[in-house]
Design an enzyme around this catalytic site. Structure first.
Site, PDB file in Angstrom:
ATOM      1  N   ASP A  48     -44.270 -90.145  29.488  1.00  0.00           N
ATOM      2  CA  ASP A  48     -44.160 -89.075  30.481  1.00  0.00           C
ATOM      3  C   ASP A  48     -42.694 -88.681  30.654  1.00  0.00           C
ATOM      4  OD1 ASP A  48     -45.755 -87.697  32.900  1.00  0.00           O
ATOM      5  OD2 ASP A  48     -43.762 -88.284  33.592  1.00  0.00           O
ATOM      6  N   TYR A  53     -35.587 -84.112  33.238  1.00  0.00           N
ATOM      7  CA  TYR A  53     -35.022 -85.451  33.010  1.00  0.00           C
ATOM      8  C   TYR A  53     -33.910 -85.427  31.949  1.00  0.00           C
ATOM      9  CZ  TYR A  53     -39.471 -86.883  35.208  1.00  0.00           C
ATOM     10  OH  TYR A  53     -40.562 -87.020  36.028  1.00  0.00           O
ATOM     11  N   LYS A  78     -42.807 -81.332  31.325  1.00  0.00           N
ATOM     12  CA  LYS A  78     -43.033 -80.521  32.528  1.00  0.00           C
ATOM     13  C   LYS A  78     -42.107 -79.309  32.556  1.00  0.00           C
ATOM     14  CE  LYS A  78     -43.935 -84.928  34.794  1.00  0.00           C
ATOM     15  NZ  LYS A  78     -42.912 -85.890  34.352  1.00  0.00           N
ATOM     16  N   HIS A 111     -43.919 -78.704  37.187  1.00  0.00           N
ATOM     17  CA  HIS A 111     -43.338 -79.911  37.783  1.00  0.00           C
ATOM     18  C   HIS A 111     -43.477 -79.945  39.314  1.00  0.00           C
ATOM     19  CE1 HIS A 111     -40.042 -83.089  36.769  1.00  0.00           C
ATOM     20  NE2 HIS A 111     -40.802 -83.509  37.754  1.00  0.00           N
ATOM     21  N   LYS A 233     -41.798 -96.833  35.015  1.00  0.00           N
ATOM     22  CA  LYS A 233     -40.535 -96.751  34.263  1.00  0.00           C
ATOM     23  C   LYS A 233     -39.840 -98.098  34.318  1.00  0.00           C
ATOM     24  CE  LYS A 233     -35.855 -96.530  34.604  1.00  0.00           C
ATOM     25  NZ  LYS A 233     -34.968 -97.446  35.350  1.00  0.00           N
TER      26      LYS A 233
HETATM   27  N1  NAP Z   1     -43.730 -85.484  38.759  1.00  0.00           N
HETATM   28  C1  NAP Z   1     -42.750 -85.936  39.507  1.00  0.00           C
HETATM   29  O1  NAP Z   1     -42.228 -85.239  40.377  1.00  0.00           O
HETATM   30  C2  NAP Z   1     -42.249 -87.329  39.291  1.00  0.00           C
HETATM   31  C3  NAP Z   1     -41.357 -87.912  40.215  1.00  0.00           C
HETATM   32  C4  NAP Z   1     -40.925 -89.229  39.982  1.00  0.00           C
HETATM   33  C5  NAP Z   1     -41.386 -89.918  38.877  1.00  0.00           C
HETATM   34  N2  NAP Z   1     -42.239 -89.320  37.974  1.00  0.00           N
HETATM   35  C6  NAP Z   1     -42.732 -90.031  36.779  1.00  0.00           C
HETATM   36  O2  NAP Z   1     -43.232 -91.310  37.163  1.00  0.00           O
HETATM   37  C7  NAP Z   1     -42.553 -92.317  36.417  1.00  0.00           C
HETATM   38  C8  NAP Z   1     -42.461 -93.607  37.215  1.00  0.00           C
HETATM   39  O3  NAP Z   1     -41.860 -93.385  38.482  1.00  0.00           O
HETATM   40  P1  NAP Z   1     -40.417 -93.919  38.893  1.00  0.00           P
HETATM   41  O4  NAP Z   1     -39.617 -94.094  37.674  1.00  0.00           O
HETATM   42  O5  NAP Z   1     -39.880 -93.019  39.954  1.00  0.00           O
HETATM   43  O6  NAP Z   1     -40.693 -95.293  39.627  1.00  0.00           O
HETATM   44  P2  NAP Z   1     -41.507 -96.647  39.332  1.00  0.00           P
HETATM   45  O7  NAP Z   1     -42.085 -96.651  37.970  1.00  0.00           O
HETATM   46  O8  NAP Z   1     -42.417 -96.853  40.522  1.00  0.00           O
HETATM   47  O9  NAP Z   1     -40.349 -97.739  39.473  1.00  0.00           O
HETATM   48  C9  NAP Z   1     -39.284 -97.838  38.564  1.00  0.00           C
HETATM   49  C10 NAP Z   1     -38.286 -98.874  39.099  1.00  0.00           C
HETATM   50  O10 NAP Z   1     -38.935-100.139  39.255  1.00  0.00           O
HETATM   51  C11 NAP Z   1     -38.288-101.121  38.454  1.00  0.00           C
HETATM   52  N3  NAP Z   1     -39.352-101.899  37.803  1.00  0.00           N
HETATM   53  C12 NAP Z   1     -40.222-101.460  36.843  1.00  0.00           C
HETATM   54  N4  NAP Z   1     -41.085-102.437  36.513  1.00  0.00           N
HETATM   55  C13 NAP Z   1     -40.774-103.507  37.271  1.00  0.00           C
HETATM   56  C14 NAP Z   1     -41.302-104.812  37.361  1.00  0.00           C
HETATM   57  N5  NAP Z   1     -42.332-105.206  36.610  1.00  0.00           N
HETATM   58  N6  NAP Z   1     -40.733-105.680  38.249  1.00  0.00           N
HETATM   59  C15 NAP Z   1     -39.691-105.305  39.020  1.00  0.00           C
HETATM   60  N7  NAP Z   1     -39.140-104.058  38.979  1.00  0.00           N
HETATM   61  C16 NAP Z   1     -39.673-103.177  38.101  1.00  0.00           C
HETATM   62  C17 NAP Z   1     -37.424-100.376  37.434  1.00  0.00           C
HETATM   63  O11 NAP Z   1     -36.253-101.099  37.152  1.00  0.00           O
HETATM   64  P3  NAP Z   1     -35.606-101.306  35.676  1.00  0.00           P
HETATM   65  O12 NAP Z   1     -35.725-100.002  34.940  1.00  0.00           O
HETATM   66  O13 NAP Z   1     -34.210-101.682  35.992  1.00  0.00           O
HETATM   67  O14 NAP Z   1     -36.394-102.405  35.022  1.00  0.00           O
HETATM   68  C18 NAP Z   1     -37.104 -99.089  38.202  1.00  0.00           C
HETATM   69  O15 NAP Z   1     -35.991 -99.305  39.062  1.00  0.00           O
HETATM   70  C19 NAP Z   1     -41.190 -91.672  36.122  1.00  0.00           C
HETATM   71  O16 NAP Z   1     -40.475 -92.344  35.108  1.00  0.00           O
HETATM   72  C20 NAP Z   1     -41.626 -90.283  35.748  1.00  0.00           C
HETATM   73  O17 NAP Z   1     -42.154 -90.268  34.428  1.00  0.00           O
HETATM   74  C21 NAP Z   1     -42.667 -88.041  38.183  1.00  0.00           C
END
Ligand code: NAP
Length: 280
Positions: A48, A53, A78, A111, A233
Site C-alpha cells: 500500500d 508518500y 492513491k 486519498h 508498516k
Molecule cells: N489512507 C490514509 O490516509 C492513510 C493514513 C495513514 C496510513 N495509511 C496506510 O496504512 C499503513 C499503516 O499505517 P501507519 O504506518 O500509519 O501505522 P501502523 O502500521 O499502525 O504503525 C506503524 C508503527 O508501528 C511500529 N510497529 C509496526 N509493527 C510493530 C510491532 N510488531 N511491534 C511494535 N511496533 C510496531 C512501526 O515501527 P518501525 O517501523 O520502527 O518498526 C511504526 O512506527 C501506512 O503505511 C499506509 O500504507 C493510510
C-alpha cells in the site's frame, strides 16, 4: 488454520486482494526498496503506497526486482490531494503509473475526500474513466465518511471497491464499517496498530499473554476476524515477520468483544470532514 496462509477477499468487481499487506507511509524513499523486498521475502503479496508518500518509484523497483511475477503482487496507490480536478487527476495518475513502472495498478484510491476543496463526485467520475481506460484493476476511496459515500452512490456509477479508513482498537468505526459492508465496499484499516499507541494497553497485553502472541499480532488478528484489510508498516525486519504471522491462531469471541470494548473514538490522524490539506 495452522498453515498460516494469508487469506484473500474478493472485491465487488471480482478482483481478489490479500487481506494482509505492507504499508509504506513514512518510509523514506532511500529505505523503501529494501523494506518492500523484506516484506515480499517474508511472504507479503500486497503493498500500500500513495503518490503523497513519495516512494512509488522505489515500491515499483522492489516489485520488479523481487523475482516474483507481477500478477502475484497486489499494489495500491492513491490520487494526491492536489489532483482532484479531473484534468489534473489524469496527469497525476500518469505520473504514478510511470513511477511504479509495473503496468496497471491493482487498486487506485482517492486519498482524501477534501470536502471543502472542489467536488469529490467530479474526481470520482475521473477515477471511473481512468478505470475504464485500464489504469487500475479496481478503484476505491480513502477517508470517506458516510455522507461522502452517500453522495458518490447517488450521483456516480461505480461503487468503490474499498474505503480505506483509520481503524484500530481505540477507533473501531463500527457505524462506518457497517455502512461500507451494507454497500459491498470492503473496509481497509489504516494505522491498524495506531502507530504503536495501543501496544501498552492492559486488556491487549492480557490477551497477548492468553494467546502466547504479541500485542501487535493480537490487534492485527482482531482486524482480520472483523473482516478488515490491513497493511501494517514497519522498517524493522523482525516486526515485518511478526506482523505477517497472524493466520495460524484465532481469537475467541470473548477476546474479540473485549477488544471491541476498547473503542474510545480516538483518532491518531485528521478528521476527514475537516481535512482539506493540499501539498505543494
Ligand atoms: N489512507 C490514509 O490516509 C492513510 C493514513 C495513514 C496510513 N495509511 C496506510 O496504512 C499503513 C499503516 O499505517 P501507519 O504506518 O500509519 O501505522 P501502523 O502500521 O499502525 O504503525 C506503524 C508503527 O508501528 C511500529 N510497529 C509496526 N509493527 C510493530 C510491532 N510488531 N511491534 C511494535 N511496533 C510496531 C512501526 O515501527 P518501525 O517501523 O520502527 O518498526 C511504526 O512506527 C501506512 O503505511 C499506509 O500504507 C493510510
Amino acid at each position: 488454520m495452522a498453515d498460516n496462509t494469508i487469506s484473500e477477499i474478493t472485491l465487488n468487481n471480482g478482483v481478489r486482494i490479500p487481506q494482509l499487506g505492507f504499508g509504506v507511509f513514512q518510509i523514506a524513499p532511500a529505505d523503501t526498496k529494501a523494506a518492500v523486498l523484506g516484506a515480499l521475502e517474508a511472504g507479503y503479496r500486497h503493498i500500500d503506497t500513495a503518490q503523497m508518500y513519495g516512494n512509488e518509484r522505489e515500491v515499483g523497483e522492489a516489485v520488479r526486482e523481487s523475482g516474483l511475477d507481477r500478477s502475484e503482487i497486489f499494489v495500491t496507490s492513491k490520487l494526491n490531494n492536489n489532483a482532484h480536478d479531473p484534468a489534473v487527476a489524469r496527469e497525476a495518475t500518469a505520473r504514478s503509473v510511470d513511477a511504479l513502472g509495473i503496468g496497471a495498478m491493482d487498486l487506485y484510491l482517492v486519498h482524501w475526500p477534501m470536502p471543502a476543496v472542489g467536488d469529490y463526485t467530479e474526481t470520482w467520475r475521473a477515477m471511473e474513466k481512468l478505470h475504464a481506460e485500464g489504469q487500475a484493476r479496481a478503484i476505491g476511496v480513502s477517508n470517506f465518511q458516510i455522507g461522502h459515500l452517500e453522495r458518490l452512490l447517488a450521483e456516480t456509477d461505480i461503487v468503490p471497491a474499498v474505503n480505506q479508513i483509520e481503524v484500530h482498537p481505540y477507533l473501531s468505526q463500527v457505524e462506518l464499517r457497517e455502512f461500507n459492508r451494507s454497500k459491498g465496499i470492503e473496509t481497509e484499516a489504516w494505522s491498524p496498530i495506531a502507530q504503536g499507541d495501543v501496544l501498552g494497553d492492559p486488556v491487549l497485553t492480557a490477551i497477548a499473554a492468553e494467546t502466547g502472541r504479541t500485542v501487535a499480532q493480537v490487534v492485527l488478528r482482531w482486524h482480520i476476524q472483523l473482516g478488515n484489510i490491513v497493511f501494517p508498516k514497519s522498517t524493522t525486519p523482525s516486526r515485518i515477520v511478526e506482523n505477517r504471522n497472524i493466520f495460524d491462531f484465532e481469537l475467541t469471541a470473548d477476546q474479540v468483544s473485549r477488544i471491541d470494548a476498547l473503542d474510545a473514538d480516538r483518532r491518531r490522524g485528521p478528521n476527514p470532514d475537516e481535512f482539506n490539506w493540499i501539498p505543494e
